[in-house]
Design a protein around this motif. Structure first.
Motif, PDB file in Angstrom:
ATOM      1  N   LEU A 116       0.627  -0.853   0.156  1.00 33.64           N
ATOM      2  CA  LEU A 116       0.087   0.462   0.150  1.00 33.64           C
ATOM      3  C   LEU A 116       1.004   0.745  -0.382  1.00 33.64           C
ATOM      4  N   LEU A 117       0.797   1.831  -0.953  1.00 31.61           N
ATOM      5  CA  LEU A 117       1.467   3.479  -0.867  1.00 31.61           C
ATOM      6  C   LEU A 117       0.616   4.354  -1.067  1.00 31.61           C
ATOM      7  N   ALA A 118       1.120   5.458  -0.678  1.00 28.64           N
ATOM      8  CA  ALA A 118       0.028   6.962  -0.473  1.00 28.64           C
ATOM      9  C   ALA A 118       1.544   7.869  -1.240  1.00 28.64           C
ATOM     10  N   THR A 119       0.751   8.619  -2.042  1.00 25.41           N
ATOM     11  CA  THR A 119       1.939   9.017  -2.911  1.00 25.41           C
ATOM     12  C   THR A 119       1.581  11.013  -3.001  1.00 25.41           C
ATOM     13  N   ARG A 120       2.233  11.265  -4.094  1.00 28.51           N
ATOM     14  CA  ARG A 120       1.928  13.292  -3.511  1.00 28.51           C
ATOM     15  C   ARG A 120       1.546  13.197  -4.995  1.00 28.51           C
ATOM     16  N   GLN A 121       1.067  13.836  -5.503  1.00 31.91           N
ATOM     17  CA  GLN A 121       0.537  14.298  -7.137  1.00 31.91           C
ATOM     18  C   GLN A 121       0.084  15.796  -7.377  1.00 31.91           C
ATOM     19  N   PRO A 122       0.647  17.006  -8.485  1.00 27.56           N
ATOM     20  CA  PRO A 122       0.063  17.930  -8.360  1.00 27.56           C
ATOM     21  C   PRO A 122      -0.945  18.287  -8.332  1.00 27.56           C
ATOM     22  N   VAL A 123      -1.884  18.270  -7.740  1.00 29.69           N
ATOM     23  CA  VAL A 123      -3.643  19.378  -8.323  1.00 29.69           C
ATOM     24  C   VAL A 123      -4.268  19.618  -9.638  1.00 29.69           C
ATOM     25  N   GLY A 124      -3.167  20.643 -10.340  1.00 27.14           N
ATOM     26  CA  GLY A 124      -3.595  20.908 -11.547  1.00 27.14           C
ATOM     27  C   GLY A 124      -3.319  22.111 -11.739  1.00 27.14           C
ATOM     28  N   PRO A 125      -4.014  22.245 -12.428  1.00 31.37           N
ATOM     29  CA  PRO A 125      -4.141  23.808 -13.053  1.00 31.37           C
ATOM     30  C   PRO A 125      -4.618  24.911 -11.805  1.00 31.37           C
ATOM     31  N   VAL A 126      -4.252  25.780 -11.402  1.00 27.64           N
ATOM     32  CA  VAL A 126      -4.595  26.521 -11.124  1.00 27.64           C
ATOM     33  C   VAL A 126      -5.244  27.871 -11.221  1.00 27.64           C
ATOM     34  N   TYR A 127      -5.884  28.506 -10.433  1.00 32.14           N
ATOM     35  CA  TYR A 127      -6.674  29.513 -10.579  1.00 32.14           C
ATOM     36  C   TYR A 127      -6.141  30.489  -9.376  1.00 32.14           C
ATOM     37  N   ALA A 128      -5.253  32.148  -9.733  1.00 32.34           N
ATOM     38  CA  ALA A 128      -4.480  32.782  -7.844  1.00 32.34           C
ATOM     39  C   ALA A 128      -5.302  33.552  -8.738  1.00 32.34           C
ATOM     40  N   VAL A 129      -5.797  34.664  -7.223  1.00 33.00           N
ATOM     41  CA  VAL A 129      -6.036  35.465  -6.817  1.00 33.00           C
ATOM     42  C   VAL A 129      -5.387  36.669  -6.137  1.00 33.00           C
ATOM     43  N   THR A 130      -5.201  37.925  -6.491  1.00 34.06           N
ATOM     44  CA  THR A 130      -4.639  38.913  -5.916  1.00 34.06           C
ATOM     45  C   THR A 130      -4.485  39.694  -4.690  1.00 34.06           C
ATOM     46  N   PRO A 131      -4.492  39.958  -4.258  1.00 32.62           N
ATOM     47  CA  PRO A 131      -4.638  41.683  -3.420  1.00 32.62           C
ATOM     48  C   PRO A 131      -3.678  42.878  -3.697  1.00 32.62           C
ATOM     49  N   TRP A 132      -3.717  44.474  -3.819  1.00 31.09           N
ATOM     50  CA  TRP A 132      -3.052  44.531  -4.014  1.00 31.09           C
ATOM     51  C   TRP A 132      -1.792  45.213  -2.741  1.00 31.09           C
ATOM     52  N   ASN A 133      -1.827  44.973  -1.592  1.00 29.49           N
ATOM     53  CA  ASN A 133      -1.462  45.078  -0.871  1.00 29.49           C
ATOM     54  C   ASN A 133       0.070  44.770  -0.169  1.00 29.49           C
ATOM     55  N   PHE A 134       0.181  43.544  -1.299  1.00 30.52           N
ATOM     56  CA  PHE A 134       1.383  43.021  -1.046  1.00 30.52           C
ATOM     57  C   PHE A 134       1.426  41.956  -2.782  1.00 30.52           C
ATOM     58  N   PRO A 135       2.026  43.397  -3.838  1.00 27.02           N
ATOM     59  CA  PRO A 135       2.015  42.966  -5.030  1.00 27.02           C
ATOM     60  C   PRO A 135       2.594  42.109  -5.336  1.00 27.02           C
ATOM     61  N   ALA A 136       3.469  42.140  -4.773  1.00 31.72           N
ATOM     62  CA  ALA A 136       5.103  40.576  -5.035  1.00 31.72           C
ATOM     63  C   ALA A 136       4.695  39.279  -3.893  1.00 31.72           C
ATOM     64  N   ALA A 137       4.771  40.010  -3.104  1.00 34.93           N
ATOM     65  CA  ALA A 137       4.768  38.639  -2.094  1.00 34.93           C
ATOM     66  C   ALA A 137       3.693  37.555  -1.900  1.00 34.93           C
ATOM     67  N   MET A 138       2.263  38.414  -2.338  1.00 32.21           N
ATOM     68  CA  MET A 138       1.656  37.343  -2.471  1.00 32.21           C
ATOM     69  C   MET A 138       1.611  37.336  -3.681  1.00 32.21           C
ATOM     70  N   VAL A 139       1.551  37.260  -4.852  1.00 29.29           N
ATOM     71  CA  VAL A 139       2.030  36.317  -6.125  1.00 29.29           C
ATOM     72  C   VAL A 139       3.154  35.776  -5.432  1.00 29.29           C
TER      73      VAL A 139
END
Ligand code: NAD
Length: 458
Positions: A116-139
């Motif tokens: 029995l194995l439990a492995t990890r795989q990427p969720v898939g294509p992501v949609y990310a929405v960010t605010p203006w207050n940390f324009p670099a770090a939130m990205v």
């Protein structure tokens, strides 16, 4: 292509334009993201890490230019913008390595002929929405773990700060990254551009940072195609100063957390509860510190407090102060609105329950001080909010530090620490402050699915 203007909030001048994407552009971005996913997923975590490291190097190489761009589009003091570029690069640095540690498990089998194995795989294509207050770090706090995990990302920054995100995506390509693996889509109509992402079941994840109000709408939208969801929403941080606190340290740190980014951070102290026995000393020291803050052009190296990001932000802050004063609070320092989008750093005393400032996120340079006498009363007041992002407490009593930290219903607690955030620690809230965590190993988990493989041996 249609564009929309980006304005410097300190001067009101136009500093550039960003593409004004529509729903068709969104659909095209989704197709590119989906097409890129298998080839990005197929790379090893080492190859992905190498690209991320090159991206980090370029971000740091262009620190000053990115910082100037950020300050120009949303008004944060230039010294803070430089700090944010380093913080943003810190997420890329961390996840370049952490992607290699997406370990799985081998589970004890209940049958001799099974493995029995439990492995990890990427969720898939992501949609990310960010605010203006940390324009670099939130990205980077979203994009770096997503890319490290093997996901592709389309990121939609806030209308106020699209240029920093565009620049970060350009640097990704300059680092050798695939332009379809990390795309930025900018628009003046976020609802229309977001709709195709919510309608498309092949987009597997929504990650959002912004207000609780918008977050709730997007949470419901994401349910239509049952996406994985991470939400980093609003906060209303209490800052508790007990009678045994080091007052000078508490004042220094409340200043740092309250007035950073002109009070426009999700973790900034919004409600300052001070024990009655030290209230006068605390308020006197804080008044001196607030008065000494240098307000002005955020591109000036000496400036500590810049403008608010827009007119709506300014009106909310002014409204909170007017409401508090009408209900009996006293302005100890500041209180004035203007010129332009500036609001004077303000210290309000005699603040009490029933004032809007104690119920809503202010997002501005206003520090309301409330007095308490009993520890349990302060903890109850601190928890009496729908929000649960960050809380702070000041004490030199170890028992109290643990007791109160455990009783506070928050995702982040700073004990004698006003600036707890760092790329390798978990950041996020409970209650109306969100779902999931960013930063550290927890941030990577948000972009990984567990796959269980049961093997019957022949
Ligand atoms: P906001 O919710 O107004 O906007 C955030 C993003 O959502 C922007 O990109 C905006 O374009 C987009 N958006 C708005 N309406 C939308 C819609 N109908 N459909 C799709 N997208 C939409 O927030 P803001 O004013 O940019 O940021 C400030 C808020 O963010 C504050 O509440 C703050 O506490 C919160 N915040 C939270 C964290 C955290 O980590 N918890 C960090 C930073 C900011």
């Amino acid at each position: 292509m249609r564009t929309f203007n980006v304005t410097n909030p300190a001067t009101g001048t136009n500093i550039g334009a960003a593409p004004d994407a529509n729903a068709d552009d969104a659909r095209a971005a989704i197709e590119r993201s989906i097409a890129a996913f298998p080839r990005w997923k197929a790379k090893t975590a080492f190859e992905r890490g190498e690209l991320l490291r090159r991206w980090r190097d370029l971000i740091l190489k262009h620190e000053d230019a990115i910082a100037r761009l950020m300050t120009s589009e949303m008004g944060k003091p230039i010294t803070e913008s430089r700090g944010e570029v380093k913080y943003a690069a810190g997420f890329v640095d961390w996840y370049a390595e952490e992607g290699k540690r997406a370990y799985g498990d081998i589970i004890q089998s209940h049958v001799a002929t099974k493995r029995l194995l439990a492995t990890r795989q990427p969720v898939g294509p992501v949609y990310a929405v960010t605010p203006w207050n940390f324009p670099a770090a939130m990205v980077t706090r979203k994009v770096a773990p997503a890319l490290a995990a093997g996901c592709t990302v389309v990121l939609k920054p806030a209308e106020q700060s699209p240029l920093t995100a565009i620049r970060l995506a350009e640097l990704w390509v300059e680092a050798g990254g695939d332009a379809d693996v990390f795309q930025v889509i900018t628009t003046g109509d976020p609802a229309a551009v977001s709709e195709p992402f919510f309608a498309d079941a092949r987009v597997r994840k929504l990650t959002f940072t912004g207000s609780t109000e918008v977050g709730k709408v997007l949470y419901a939208q994401a349910a239509r195609t049952v996406k994985r969801v991470s939400l980093e929403l609003g906060g209303h941080a209490p800052f508790l100063v007990f009678e045994d606190a080091d007052i000078a340290s508490a004042v220094a740190q409340v200043m740092a957390t309250k007035f950073r980014n002109a009070g426009q951070t999700c973790v900034c102290a919004n409600r300052i509860y001070v024990h009655a026995s030290i209230r006068d000393a605390f308020v006197a020291q804080m008044a001196t510190a607030v008065q000494a803050l240098r307000v002005g052009d955020p591109l000036n190296e000496a400036t500590q407090v810049g403008p608010l990001v827009d007119r709506a932000g300014l009106e909310k802050v002014a409204g909170h102060v007017a409401d508090a004063v009408a209900k009996g609070a006293r302005v100890a320092v500041g209180g004035q609105s203007g010129p332009g989008l500036f609001f004077a750093p303000t210290l309000l005393v005699d603040v009490a329950a029933g004032m809007r400032i104690l119920d809503e996120e202010t997002f501005g340079p206003v520090a309301p001080v409330v007095t308490f006498t009993v520890e349990a009363e302060a903890v109850a007041a601190a928890n009496d909010t729908p929000y649960g992002l960050a809380a702070y407490l000041w004490t030199r009593d170890l028992g109290r530090a643990f007791r109160v930290a455990e009783a506070l219903d928050y995702g982040i607690v700073g004990v004698n620490d006003g600036l707890p955030a760092t790329p390798h620690a978990p950041f996020g809230g409970v209650k109306a402050s969100g779902v999931g965590r960013e930063g550290g190993r927890w941030g990577l988990e948000e972009y990984l699915d567990v796959k269980y493989v049961s093997i019957a041996l022949p």
